[in-house]
Design an enzyme around this catalytic site. Sequence first.
Site, PDB file in Angstrom:
ATOM      1  N   LYS A   9       0.832  -1.195   0.000  1.00  0.00           N
ATOM      2  CA  LYS A   9       0.000   0.000   0.000  1.00  0.00           C
ATOM      3  C   LYS A   9       0.867   1.246   0.000  1.00  0.00           C
ATOM      4  O   LYS A   9       2.065   1.196   0.346  1.00  0.00           O
ATOM      5  CB  LYS A   9      -0.937   0.037   1.214  1.00  0.00           C
ATOM      6  CG  LYS A   9      -0.223   0.060   2.575  1.00  0.00           C
ATOM      7  CD  LYS A   9       0.279   1.426   3.027  1.00  0.00           C
ATOM      8  CE  LYS A   9       0.989   1.360   4.380  1.00  0.00           C
ATOM      9  NZ  LYS A   9       1.665   2.628   4.758  1.00  0.00           N
ATOM     10  N   PRO A  16       9.688  -5.034   0.501  1.00  0.00           N
ATOM     11  CA  PRO A  16      10.787  -4.867   1.464  1.00  0.00           C
ATOM     12  C   PRO A  16      10.270  -4.570   2.865  1.00  0.00           C
ATOM     13  O   PRO A  16       9.209  -3.951   3.042  1.00  0.00           O
ATOM     14  CB  PRO A  16      11.569  -3.666   0.917  1.00  0.00           C
ATOM     15  CG  PRO A  16      11.136  -3.508  -0.502  1.00  0.00           C
ATOM     16  CD  PRO A  16       9.727  -4.024  -0.565  1.00  0.00           C
ATOM     17  N   GLY A  19       7.517   1.145   4.773  1.00  0.00           N
ATOM     18  CA  GLY A  19       6.317   1.984   4.771  1.00  0.00           C
ATOM     19  C   GLY A  19       5.277   1.526   3.780  1.00  0.00           C
ATOM     20  O   GLY A  19       4.303   2.249   3.511  1.00  0.00           O
ATOM     21  N   LEU A  20       5.431   0.318   3.252  1.00  0.00           N
ATOM     22  CA  LEU A  20       4.500  -0.223   2.253  1.00  0.00           C
ATOM     23  C   LEU A  20       3.531  -1.233   2.848  1.00  0.00           C
ATOM     24  O   LEU A  20       2.729  -1.827   2.124  1.00  0.00           O
ATOM     25  CB  LEU A  20       5.275  -0.862   1.101  1.00  0.00           C
ATOM     26  CG  LEU A  20       6.214   0.078   0.335  1.00  0.00           C
ATOM     27  CD1 LEU A  20       7.022  -0.702  -0.702  1.00  0.00           C
ATOM     28  CD2 LEU A  20       5.422   1.199  -0.338  1.00  0.00           C
ATOM     29  N   GLY A  53       4.070  -4.230   4.396  1.00  0.00           N
ATOM     30  CA  GLY A  53       4.286  -5.650   4.167  1.00  0.00           C
ATOM     31  C   GLY A  53       3.821  -6.554   5.289  1.00  0.00           C
ATOM     32  O   GLY A  53       2.990  -7.447   5.063  1.00  0.00           O
ATOM     33  N   SER A  86       1.752  -5.995   7.740  1.00  0.00           N
ATOM     34  CA  SER A  86       0.303  -5.857   7.943  1.00  0.00           C
ATOM     35  C   SER A  86      -0.471  -6.551   6.823  1.00  0.00           C
ATOM     36  O   SER A  86      -1.482  -7.221   7.062  1.00  0.00           O
ATOM     37  CB  SER A  86      -0.086  -4.375   8.002  1.00  0.00           C
ATOM     38  OG  SER A  86       0.454  -3.751   9.137  1.00  0.00           O
ATOM     39  N   ASP A 126      -2.863  -1.057  10.326  1.00  0.00           N
ATOM     40  CA  ASP A 126      -3.156  -1.116   8.889  1.00  0.00           C
ATOM     41  C   ASP A 126      -3.886  -2.388   8.475  1.00  0.00           C
ATOM     42  O   ASP A 126      -4.404  -2.469   7.354  1.00  0.00           O
ATOM     43  CB  ASP A 126      -1.860  -1.030   8.078  1.00  0.00           C
ATOM     44  CG  ASP A 126      -1.212   0.339   8.136  1.00  0.00           C
ATOM     45  OD1 ASP A 126      -1.873   1.288   8.604  1.00  0.00           O
ATOM     46  OD2 ASP A 126      -0.050   0.463   7.713  1.00  0.00           O
TER      47      ASP A 126
END
Length: 298
Positions: free
Chosen positions: A14, A97, A101-102, A104, A106, A139
């Site tokens: 995300k 990665p 902050g993407l 992963g 969650s 998240d």
Amino acid sequence: MDRAARLQVTAPAKVNLYLGIHTVKDARGYHRVDTVMTALDLADTLTFTPSGALGVMTVPDAGIPMERHSVYRAALAMGEAFGRAVDFAITVEKNIPLQSGLGGPSGDAAAAIAGICAYWDVERTDPRVVDVARGIGADVPFFLYGPPAYLAGAGDELVEVFEPAGELPVVLVKPRSGGVSTVEAYRTFDATPQQLGDLPRMLDAMRSRDRDAIVAGVFNNLAPAAIEILPVIGEIRSWLRGLPGVRAAEVSGSGATVFAICETREDAERIACQARDRHDWWSCATKMEKSGPKVTVC
């Protein structure tokens, strides 16, 4: 679903199109958070195989003890919530990665929950499922569903979902080494709080599916904290903002990834190559999409 079936579940990444951290905290000690998130087509893949006991393995090995893994904790919490044995061997193929902050971990937890729901014929909207998701991480409830969404509370209360504004092309860029822990980012934010952005403008843009307004509303007041902790994040953001074909660039979550919304898919792919070849940064050309975890029998 057939209890003997082998399942695969995608766990999309995300980005935060809007992230506004408030200084006020709730009774749990969590900051109030307003965020608008959208899923990407970059994803991890979880494979479920019926087994005699719960086990989780990551490929490549992430170096995280199984008991601390978000997938293990989510599966165990589902078993406790429903009073059932969670007897699956789960392999997590990592493409997102860590400390990026993407989302992963969650997203992986949400995919684990979605896979177990499929085995047990439980709706993802079951209140017990939602409680499990919120208990694992802020998240995780977003990742259970998939459409672009506005979340409030501690970033874990789903307030509104939106129709996607189309498959906007995105490039992701992060340093190959170093990361930002969410705890450290919030600690740095507390030392120097940042002003909130224009949330109503972003919500109006999402409701009207106005791409220009969405791009103009991209915002993250946690970005200065991430850049203070890892200054190369600021270098990446400045570099992206100066490139032709980039409409907006901002840190996703607490970093260390910077995402850029691009004019075309070709622009995103070109910039991803430049980031790798000229700067040796990790990069990926991707796009926004609306899907949450996809469950398939394999």
